[in-house]
Design an enzyme around this catalytic site. Structure first.
Site, PDB file in Angstrom:
ATOM      1  N   ASP A  75      -6.157  -4.868   0.586  1.00  0.00           N
ATOM      2  CA  ASP A  75      -7.241  -4.939   1.569  1.00  0.00           C
ATOM      3  C   ASP A  75      -7.831  -6.343   1.658  1.00  0.00           C
ATOM      4  O   ASP A  75      -8.285  -6.761   2.727  1.00  0.00           O
ATOM      5  CB  ASP A  75      -8.381  -3.982   1.191  1.00  0.00           C
ATOM      6  CG  ASP A  75      -7.969  -2.527   1.162  1.00  0.00           C
ATOM      7  OD1 ASP A  75      -7.306  -2.081   2.110  1.00  0.00           O
ATOM      8  OD2 ASP A  75      -8.312  -1.828   0.184  1.00  0.00           O
ATOM      9  N   THR A 119      -6.601   2.040   9.025  1.00  0.00           N
ATOM     10  CA  THR A 119      -5.776   3.152   9.507  1.00  0.00           C
ATOM     11  C   THR A 119      -6.597   4.197  10.255  1.00  0.00           C
ATOM     12  O   THR A 119      -6.152   4.749  11.267  1.00  0.00           O
ATOM     13  CB  THR A 119      -5.018   3.811   8.330  1.00  0.00           C
ATOM     14  OG1 THR A 119      -4.114   2.862   7.775  1.00  0.00           O
ATOM     15  CG2 THR A 119      -4.234   5.023   8.787  1.00  0.00           C
ATOM     16  N   ILE A 157      -1.187  -1.642   7.847  1.00  0.00           N
ATOM     17  CA  ILE A 157      -2.249  -1.428   8.842  1.00  0.00           C
ATOM     18  C   ILE A 157      -3.555  -1.264   8.068  1.00  0.00           C
ATOM     19  O   ILE A 157      -3.793  -0.220   7.462  1.00  0.00           O
ATOM     20  CB  ILE A 157      -2.021  -0.186   9.721  1.00  0.00           C
ATOM     21  CG1 ILE A 157      -0.689  -0.259  10.462  1.00  0.00           C
ATOM     22  CG2 ILE A 157      -3.172  -0.045  10.732  1.00  0.00           C
ATOM     23  CD1 ILE A 157      -0.388   0.972  11.312  1.00  0.00           C
ATOM     24  N   ASP A 158      -4.367  -2.293   8.067  1.00  0.00           N
ATOM     25  CA  ASP A 158      -5.684  -2.192   7.440  1.00  0.00           C
ATOM     26  C   ASP A 158      -6.656  -1.721   8.515  1.00  0.00           C
ATOM     27  O   ASP A 158      -6.855  -2.393   9.524  1.00  0.00           O
ATOM     28  CB  ASP A 158      -6.128  -3.543   6.879  1.00  0.00           C
ATOM     29  CG  ASP A 158      -7.431  -3.410   6.110  1.00  0.00           C
ATOM     30  OD1 ASP A 158      -7.430  -2.722   5.082  1.00  0.00           O
ATOM     31  OD2 ASP A 158      -8.447  -3.975   6.557  1.00  0.00           O
ATOM     32  N   GLU A 193       0.811  -1.218   0.000  1.00  0.00           N
ATOM     33  CA  GLU A 193       0.000   0.000   0.000  1.00  0.00           C
ATOM     34  C   GLU A 193       0.839   1.259   0.000  1.00  0.00           C
ATOM     35  O   GLU A 193       0.528   2.225  -0.699  1.00  0.00           O
ATOM     36  CB  GLU A 193      -0.952   0.013   1.201  1.00  0.00           C
ATOM     37  CG  GLU A 193      -1.825   1.256   1.205  1.00  0.00           C
ATOM     38  CD  GLU A 193      -2.930   1.226   2.244  1.00  0.00           C
ATOM     39  OE1 GLU A 193      -3.842   2.067   2.146  1.00  0.00           O
ATOM     40  OE2 GLU A 193      -2.864   0.387   3.164  1.00  0.00           O
ATOM     41  N   ASP A 221      -0.758  -5.059   3.346  1.00  0.00           N
ATOM     42  CA  ASP A 221      -1.324  -3.861   3.963  1.00  0.00           C
ATOM     43  C   ASP A 221      -0.749  -3.778   5.371  1.00  0.00           C
ATOM     44  O   ASP A 221      -1.050  -4.614   6.219  1.00  0.00           O
ATOM     45  CB  ASP A 221      -2.849  -3.935   4.018  1.00  0.00           C
ATOM     46  CG  ASP A 221      -3.481  -2.577   4.324  1.00  0.00           C
ATOM     47  OD1 ASP A 221      -2.814  -1.758   4.975  1.00  0.00           O
ATOM     48  OD2 ASP A 221      -4.631  -2.346   3.919  1.00  0.00           O
TER      49      ASP A 221
END
Length: 264
Positions: free
Chosen positions: A213, A90, A87-88, A69, A85
């Site tokens: 994601d 955020t 931190i999915d 990402e 990802d």
């Protein structure tokens, strides 16, 4: 043939170690927030998390490239590529709200062969590998057995940058509010899909998502006995920006309702 199980187990360790770093940072610091666009945020910890993941995963499988990402690496693999990802969720992370998760998938040519979602709030690691089971902290998981939409709890995600289908989407909310046990919006597609895989949710759908994601979570659902598609029932859910996931019993009904309502 690669040892997918071993690669998965090492990826779980990497996800957990990085997750500890993220949680400790969040407990001791207020994240500095940058905007990538309207309602699309990134923190310095997203970038630091991704850098750690890229470094560790690069050592685990040196020939693999990255689809990540925050664009920490532009390396492209001819056969293998990690989809990351860092931190999915955020926005949840910024506000100190769970869930937020690290999502890691390994793509071999055009197929996902390893998927790991580590949700930091509950310290839950969901993972699966090609030809293996789906697991949560070492215990086997499977999708629910809800027979139809009327018996289901459904997760979704609200659009936050692309409102092109907002009226259609609102119509889906109207339908599912009236015709299911209820709707939930937790703020992390990776966690939503992991929760479908373990049966907490019976289905999940959303549009305007990216590969990082959904790659790991969608694979988890499949390995846990569920089905995944794009809104039209095809396989373009990884890069096509739309996804439906559900258990086998209600998938057909779920997908057909969404296809009918979400047609542009």
């Amino acid at each position: 043939m690669p040892d997918y199980k071993k690669i998965c187990e090492e990826t779980v360790k990497i996800a957990r170690e990085t997750g500890r770093f993220v949680k400790e940072y969040r407990q001791n610091n207020k994240p500095a927030v940058e905007s990538k666009g309207r309602n699309d945020f990134v923190t310095q910890i997203d970038k630091a998390s991704e850098e750690r993941l890229v470094e560790a995963l690069g050592k685990l499988l040196p020939e693999a490239g990255f689809i990540a990402e925050e664009n920490t690496s532009d390396k492209e693999g001819s056969t293998y590529n990690w989809i990351i990802d860092p931190i999915d969720g955020t926005t949840n992370f910024i506000h100190g709200l769970y869930p937020f998760a690290i999502s890691i998938a390994l793509k071999e040519n055009d197929k996902i062969v390893v998927g790991v979602v580590y949700e930091m709030g509950m310290d839950e690691c969901f993972y699966a590998w090609k030809d293996g089971p789906a697991l949560l902290n070492g215990e086997k998981i499977q999708v629910s057995s809800a027979p139809k939409v009327a018996d289901s709890l459904i997760a979704t995600g609200f659009p936050y940058t692309n409102y092109s289908l907002i009226n259609n989407f609102m119509d889906t909310l109207d339908f599912f509010m009236k015709n299911s046990h209820g709707l939930r919006r937790l703020g992390s597609a990776a966690a939503d899909l992991a929760y479908v895989a373990c049966g907490r949710f019976d289905a999940f759908y959303e549009y305007n998502l990216k590969a990082w994601d959904v790659a790991a979570g969608a694979f988890l659902v499949q390995q846990a006995g569920g089905k995944v598609s794009d809104f039209k029932g095809g396989n373009d859910y990884l890069f096509g920006g739309e996804i439906v996931a559900a258990n086998n019993h209600m998938f057909g009904e779920m997908q057909s309702v969404i296809e009918k309502i979400m047609k542009p």
